[in-house]
Design an enzyme around this catalytic site. Structure first.
Site, PDB file in Angstrom:
ATOM      1  N   SER A  25       0.819  -1.218   0.000  1.00 48.88           N
ATOM      2  CA  SER A  25       0.000   0.000   0.000  1.00 48.88           C
ATOM      3  C   SER A  25       0.850   1.264   0.000  1.00 48.88           C
ATOM      4  O   SER A  25       0.506   2.271   0.609  1.00 48.88           O
ATOM      5  CB  SER A  25      -0.948  -0.006   1.197  1.00 48.88           C
ATOM      6  OG  SER A  25      -0.210  -0.026   2.412  1.00 48.88           O
ATOM      7  N   GLY A  26       2.003   1.215  -0.703  1.00 50.07           N
ATOM      8  CA  GLY A  26       2.751   2.454  -0.967  1.00 50.07           C
ATOM      9  C   GLY A  26       2.192   3.108  -2.221  1.00 50.07           C
ATOM     10  O   GLY A  26       1.129   2.706  -2.735  1.00 50.07           O
ATOM     11  N   ALA A  27       2.906   4.110  -2.722  1.00 53.78           N
ATOM     12  CA  ALA A  27       2.404   4.834  -3.906  1.00 53.78           C
ATOM     13  C   ALA A  27       2.159   3.889  -5.072  1.00 53.78           C
ATOM     14  O   ALA A  27       1.158   4.020  -5.785  1.00 53.78           O
ATOM     15  CB  ALA A  27       3.402   5.916  -4.306  1.00 53.78           C
ATOM     16  N   ALA A  28       3.053   2.911  -5.263  1.00 50.01           N
ATOM     17  CA  ALA A  28       2.913   2.022  -6.428  1.00 50.01           C
ATOM     18  C   ALA A  28       1.661   1.154  -6.298  1.00 50.01           C
ATOM     19  O   ALA A  28       0.867   1.050  -7.240  1.00 50.01           O
ATOM     20  CB  ALA A  28       4.159   1.154  -6.573  1.00 50.01           C
ATOM     21  N   THR A  55       6.752   5.015   1.220  1.00 44.09           N
ATOM     22  CA  THR A  55       6.151   6.208   0.611  1.00 44.09           C
ATOM     23  C   THR A  55       5.704   7.207   1.680  1.00 44.09           C
ATOM     24  O   THR A  55       5.924   8.419   1.544  1.00 44.09           O
ATOM     25  CB  THR A  55       4.915   5.819  -0.241  1.00 44.09           C
ATOM     26  OG1 THR A  55       5.295   4.844  -1.196  1.00 44.09           O
ATOM     27  CG2 THR A  55       4.339   7.029  -0.947  1.00 44.09           C
ATOM     28  N   TYR A  57       6.856   8.026   4.371  1.00 49.80           N
ATOM     29  CA  TYR A  57       7.928   8.823   4.997  1.00 49.80           C
ATOM     30  C   TYR A  57       8.710   9.672   4.001  1.00 49.80           C
ATOM     31  O   TYR A  57       9.667  10.333   4.388  1.00 49.80           O
ATOM     32  CB  TYR A  57       8.891   7.893   5.749  1.00 49.80           C
ATOM     33  CG  TYR A  57       8.190   7.157   6.863  1.00 49.80           C
ATOM     34  CD1 TYR A  57       7.983   7.766   8.099  1.00 49.80           C
ATOM     35  CD2 TYR A  57       7.662   5.883   6.659  1.00 49.80           C
ATOM     36  CE1 TYR A  57       7.295   7.111   9.105  1.00 49.80           C
ATOM     37  CE2 TYR A  57       6.971   5.228   7.662  1.00 49.80           C
ATOM     38  CZ  TYR A  57       6.788   5.840   8.879  1.00 49.80           C
ATOM     39  OH  TYR A  57       6.098   5.208   9.869  1.00 49.80           O
ATOM     40  N   GLU A 125      17.090  19.644  -5.987  1.00 45.30           N
ATOM     41  CA  GLU A 125      17.778  18.543  -5.297  1.00 45.30           C
ATOM     42  C   GLU A 125      19.003  18.160  -6.114  1.00 45.30           C
ATOM     43  O   GLU A 125      19.153  18.580  -7.258  1.00 45.30           O
ATOM     44  CB  GLU A 125      16.835  17.348  -5.080  1.00 45.30           C
ATOM     45  CG  GLU A 125      15.913  17.573  -3.889  1.00 45.30           C
ATOM     46  CD  GLU A 125      15.007  16.409  -3.537  1.00 45.30           C
ATOM     47  OE1 GLU A 125      14.558  16.362  -2.388  1.00 45.30           O
ATOM     48  OE2 GLU A 125      14.729  15.565  -4.394  1.00 45.30           O
ATOM     49  N   HIS A 248      21.730   6.948   1.234  1.00 43.28           N
ATOM     50  CA  HIS A 248      21.440   8.382   1.326  1.00 43.28           C
ATOM     51  C   HIS A 248      22.515   9.013   2.212  1.00 43.28           C
ATOM     52  O   HIS A 248      22.850   8.457   3.261  1.00 43.28           O
ATOM     53  CB  HIS A 248      20.050   8.588   1.946  1.00 43.28           C
ATOM     54  CG  HIS A 248      19.521   9.973   1.753  1.00 43.28           C
ATOM     55  ND1 HIS A 248      20.046  11.068   2.408  1.00 43.28           N
ATOM     56  CD2 HIS A 248      18.509  10.455   0.984  1.00 43.28           C
ATOM     57  CE1 HIS A 248      19.375  12.152   2.036  1.00 43.28           C
ATOM     58  NE2 HIS A 248      18.438  11.809   1.173  1.00 43.28           N
ATOM     59  N   ARG A 294      24.313  11.484  -5.214  1.00 41.71           N
ATOM     60  CA  ARG A 294      24.248  10.872  -3.882  1.00 41.71           C
ATOM     61  C   ARG A 294      25.393   9.940  -3.550  1.00 41.71           C
ATOM     62  O   ARG A 294      25.904   9.940  -2.440  1.00 41.71           O
ATOM     63  CB  ARG A 294      22.972  10.057  -3.768  1.00 41.71           C
ATOM     64  CG  ARG A 294      21.894  10.837  -3.177  1.00 41.71           C
ATOM     65  CD  ARG A 294      20.670  10.021  -2.962  1.00 41.71           C
ATOM     66  NE  ARG A 294      19.607  11.002  -2.870  1.00 41.71           N
ATOM     67  CZ  ARG A 294      18.334  10.726  -2.838  1.00 41.71           C
ATOM     68  NH1 ARG A 294      17.941   9.477  -2.892  1.00 41.71           N
ATOM     69  NH2 ARG A 294      17.445  11.680  -2.751  1.00 41.71           N
ATOM     70  N   HIS A 355      19.120   3.370   1.652  1.00 37.25           N
ATOM     71  CA  HIS A 355      17.931   4.174   1.364  1.00 37.25           C
ATOM     72  C   HIS A 355      17.032   3.552   0.301  1.00 37.25           C
ATOM     73  O   HIS A 355      15.810   3.527   0.461  1.00 37.25           O
ATOM     74  CB  HIS A 355      18.407   5.554   0.912  1.00 37.25           C
ATOM     75  CG  HIS A 355      17.322   6.544   0.656  1.00 37.25           C
ATOM     76  ND1 HIS A 355      16.422   6.933   1.631  1.00 37.25           N
ATOM     77  CD2 HIS A 355      16.986   7.237  -0.468  1.00 37.25           C
ATOM     78  CE1 HIS A 355      15.583   7.814   1.120  1.00 37.25           C
ATOM     79  NE2 HIS A 355      15.896   8.013  -0.151  1.00 37.25           N
ATOM     80  N   GLU A 379       9.388   0.270  -6.030  1.00 39.87           N
ATOM     81  CA  GLU A 379      10.782  -0.005  -5.668  1.00 39.87           C
ATOM     82  C   GLU A 379      11.165  -1.471  -5.837  1.00 39.87           C
ATOM     83  O   GLU A 379      12.325  -1.798  -6.089  1.00 39.87           O
ATOM     84  CB  GLU A 379      11.045   0.464  -4.222  1.00 39.87           C
ATOM     85  CG  GLU A 379      12.512   0.461  -3.889  1.00 39.87           C
ATOM     86  CD  GLU A 379      12.839   1.177  -2.594  1.00 39.87           C
ATOM     87  OE1 GLU A 379      12.046   2.016  -2.119  1.00 39.87           O
ATOM     88  OE2 GLU A 379      13.930   0.890  -2.044  1.00 39.87           O
ATOM     89  N   ARG A 390      19.902   6.216  -8.503  1.00 43.97           N
ATOM     90  CA  ARG A 390      18.647   6.949  -8.740  1.00 43.97           C
ATOM     91  C   ARG A 390      18.806   8.446  -8.492  1.00 43.97           C
ATOM     92  O   ARG A 390      19.415   8.874  -7.514  1.00 43.97           O
ATOM     93  CB  ARG A 390      17.541   6.410  -7.832  1.00 43.97           C
ATOM     94  CG  ARG A 390      16.271   7.234  -7.899  1.00 43.97           C
ATOM     95  CD  ARG A 390      15.136   6.597  -7.160  1.00 43.97           C
ATOM     96  NE  ARG A 390      15.305   6.563  -5.728  1.00 43.97           N
ATOM     97  CZ  ARG A 390      14.995   7.550  -4.894  1.00 43.97           C
ATOM     98  NH1 ARG A 390      14.519   8.702  -5.369  1.00 43.97           N
ATOM     99  NH2 ARG A 390      15.152   7.398  -3.602  1.00 43.97           N
ATOM    100  N   SER A 395      11.745   8.398  -7.515  1.00 44.58           N
ATOM    101  CA  SER A 395      11.096   7.151  -7.142  1.00 44.58           C
ATOM    102  C   SER A 395       9.582   7.302  -7.062  1.00 44.58           C
ATOM    103  O   SER A 395       8.832   6.461  -7.574  1.00 44.58           O
ATOM    104  CB  SER A 395      11.627   6.635  -5.809  1.00 44.58           C
ATOM    105  OG  SER A 395      10.869   5.524  -5.424  1.00 44.58           O
TER     106      SER A 395
END
Ligand code: FAD
Ligand code: SIN
Length: 554
Positions: A25-28, A55, A57, A125, A248, A294, A355, A379, A390, A395
């Protein structure tokens, strides 16, 4: 002792339980559910609560080429430069161009991102040549999931099952005479309300997110134990680019505080990095200073920690006004304050942490895996959009674009399936790699988790050597063997036990792939092979359960 494979045959039923089953149940997963529900009945299951995911966080934002001075071509270029020669350009082009309508639609659905005049307030960023990150303060993930969850809850055709843990995929592999025959997926085996059950689906989408928790130092929440990678690998999926774990540069390093990310956006807004001697050091390593890619910032921090023999460096944002910090970084400000740090006046102690996984289940741009009826997005999947490294905030964009594609394609596939599934024995693939139980054996699961984490941190993190990787391989194989004779997993319904096995599986995949790549590229840095070798290594490493790592063309 019961055969572990037949022991997992809890019920004989006919009929499908759902058209499209989505795990995560993340964004994807959420975006996939919305797309699939336009044409099919959907069941979405998630390990804990609907809101708990990487997602949720996410801090910095979503990269999208919507700013007036930006173009799709520039966003593609920045993505591919960060990806260090390994991006799949077709997949990148799709993500960047379809990302614009996906983000526009999110705004339409009520995402309350920060706004400036008639446009979102785009932030900067690292390694982006334009200000192109849309965000909601430093809580973009929460805003994004809130909007998607509300829509999912309002969609009748989506049935949500919380606290449901996917163990393994149900496939017909055991019925195939040759390993060359196409396998089909028919759903999953899961733990639901402390029972092991099967959920039979015409099409299945894995959207289980990342694996940061296989490292002791990470930005990821507890759910990120790599379950989807491991279940897919056990079922026979092709896994690709597994050596590329992104670290990260700035996770909080404070006594008593949990793993917590300090967003790259802090550097994007002018934050500087200082070593314990108070010296600014990034310009020494890269012309872009704090906004270098990064992998470079993480390695530079690691080097400064080594040179100064100090366990962290510091991030300084004190030059900004209190009002600015409060408005732009309310979550970071409140969390650090809770642990006694006032970022308006105090330096923030930070160090790199695991990360993001660039690699994963190999999919095409239609999110199909090499198993029929099985799709993957977000992911856990690897279309090749991130290459070896990335680009920040790509993401969430990937999740929205490929989540929607997965939902649509899985629903189409489901519509072609017969009225009932074949009579399949419910086999657990867990028995094929190792089995373990906390109930009858003297195993301390937490001890095994710690051993996996420590050896990965020591040898398979920001800097690697052949010798260190071999050592870790030996440790992981030792753990696997020590578990080999243990009783079958069917005797345990303990999620933590399955997570441990999953961690072991993904740790092996990462280590074997890292050992195979004898060069340095993007997030994979080998002390013993410190240069990038395009002639030999502009290739990818594919790994499967039954075969050693194989080098394949881009
Ligand atoms: P997730 O959001 O992790 O969701 C996975 C879901 O699968 C969860 O609901 C989980 O509970 C469920 N699940 C896992 N295993 C099982 C199982 N066995 N059974 C059932 N359910 C299971 N990216 C950006 O682009 N911008 C950012 O600003 C950004 N900031 C970040 C900040 C932090 C602290 C972190 C950790 C990551 C950040 N990232 C950011 C990366 C990005 O958030 C993730 O890569 C992305 O959200 C992954 O989404 P996903 O849907 O694939 O997986
Ligand atoms: C961050 O806010 O620094 C994380 C952004 C990302 O991972 O893309």
């Amino acid at each position: 002792m019961e055969n572990p494979k037949t022991a997992m045959n809890p019920e004989v039923r006919s009929g499908w339980d759902t058209d499209v089953l989505i795990i995560g149940s993340g964004a994807a997963g959420l975006r996939a559910a919305l797309a699939a529900s336009e044409h099919a009945n959907v069941t979405l299951i998630t390990k804990t609560t609907l809101t708990e995911s990487n997602t949720h966080y996410a801090q910095g934002g979503i990269a999208v080429a919507m700013n007036l001075d930006d173009t799709i071509a520039l966003h593609i270029k920045d993505t591919c430069v960060a990806g260090a020669g390994l991006c799949d350009v077709v997949a990148v082009e799709m993500m960047v161009s379809e990302g614009i309508p996906r983000v526009a639609e999110l705004l339409d659905w009520g995402a309350n991102f920060d706004w400036e005049g008639t446009l979102p307030r785009f932030t900067q960023e690292a390694a982006h040549s334009r200000r192109r990150i849309v965000h909601k303060g430093d809580a973009t993930g929460r805003e994004t999931t809130d909007v998607l969850i509300q829509r999912v809850r309002n969609t009748e055709r989506i049935h949500v099952l919380q606290n449901a843990f996917a163990i393994d995929l149900i496939t017909d592999a055991a019925l195939k005479e040759s390993s060359q025959e196409l396998i089909t997926c028919y759903g999953i085996i899961a733990i639901v309300e402390e029972q092991i059950v099967s959920i039979r689906a015409k099409a299945t989408i894995l959207a289980t997110g990342g694996l940061g928790r296989v490292y002791p130092c990470t930005s990821n929440p507890q759910i990120a134990t790599g379950d989807g990678f491991a279940a897919a690998w056990r079922a026979g999926c092709e896994m690709i680019d597994m050596e590329f774990v992104q670290f990260h540069p700035t996770t909080l390093f404070l006594d008593g505080a949990p793993n917590f990310l300090i967003s790259e956006a802090v550097r994007g807004e002018g934050g500087t990095l200082l070593n314990i001697r108070g010296e600014r050091f990034m310009e020494k390593y890269h012309e872009k200073g704090e906004l270098a890619p990064r992998d470079i910032v993480s390695r530079s921090i690691q080097n400064e920690m080594h040179l100064t023999q100090f366990p962290c460096v510091y991030l300084d944002i004190t030059h900004k006004t209190t009002d600015f910090i409060q408005e732009r970084f309310p979550t970071i400000s409140a969390t650090t304050k809770h642990y006694g740090l006032d970022i308006n006046v105090d330096l923030i102690p930070v160090r790199p942490g695991a990360h993001f996984m660039m690699g994963g289940i190999r999919t095409n741009t239609d999110t199909q895996t090499n198993i029929d009826g099985l799709y993957a997005c977000g992911e856990v999947a690897c279309t090749g959009v991130h290459g070896a490294n990335r680009l920040a905030s790509n993401s969430l964009l990937e999740c929205l674009v490929y989540g929607a594609r997965a939902g649509r394609n899985a629903a189409n596939f489901a519509s072609t399936q017969p009225a009932g599934p074949p009579d399949l024995p419910i086999l657990s693939n867990v028995g094929a790699s190792a089995t373990l139980s906390t109930e009858t054996a003297e195993i301390d699961i937490e001890e095994i988790k710690s051993a996996i984490r420590e050896t990965l941190w020591e040898n398979v993190s920001i800097e690697r050597t052949g010798e260190g990787l071999q050592n870790t391989l030996a440790v992981l194989q030792g753990i696997t063997e020590s578990l080999g004779d243990m009783v079958t997993c069917s005797e345990t319904k303990d999620v933590s036990t399955f997570e441990t096995l999953n961690m072991l599986n993904v740790a092996l995949m990462i280590t074997q792939s890292a050992l195979a790549r004898t060069e340095s590229r993007g997030a994979h840095y080998r002390f013993d092979f410190p240069t990038r070798d395009d002639l030999k290594w502009q290739r990818r490493i594919l790994i499967t359960r039954d075969n050693p790592p194989e080098i394949v063309p881009l």
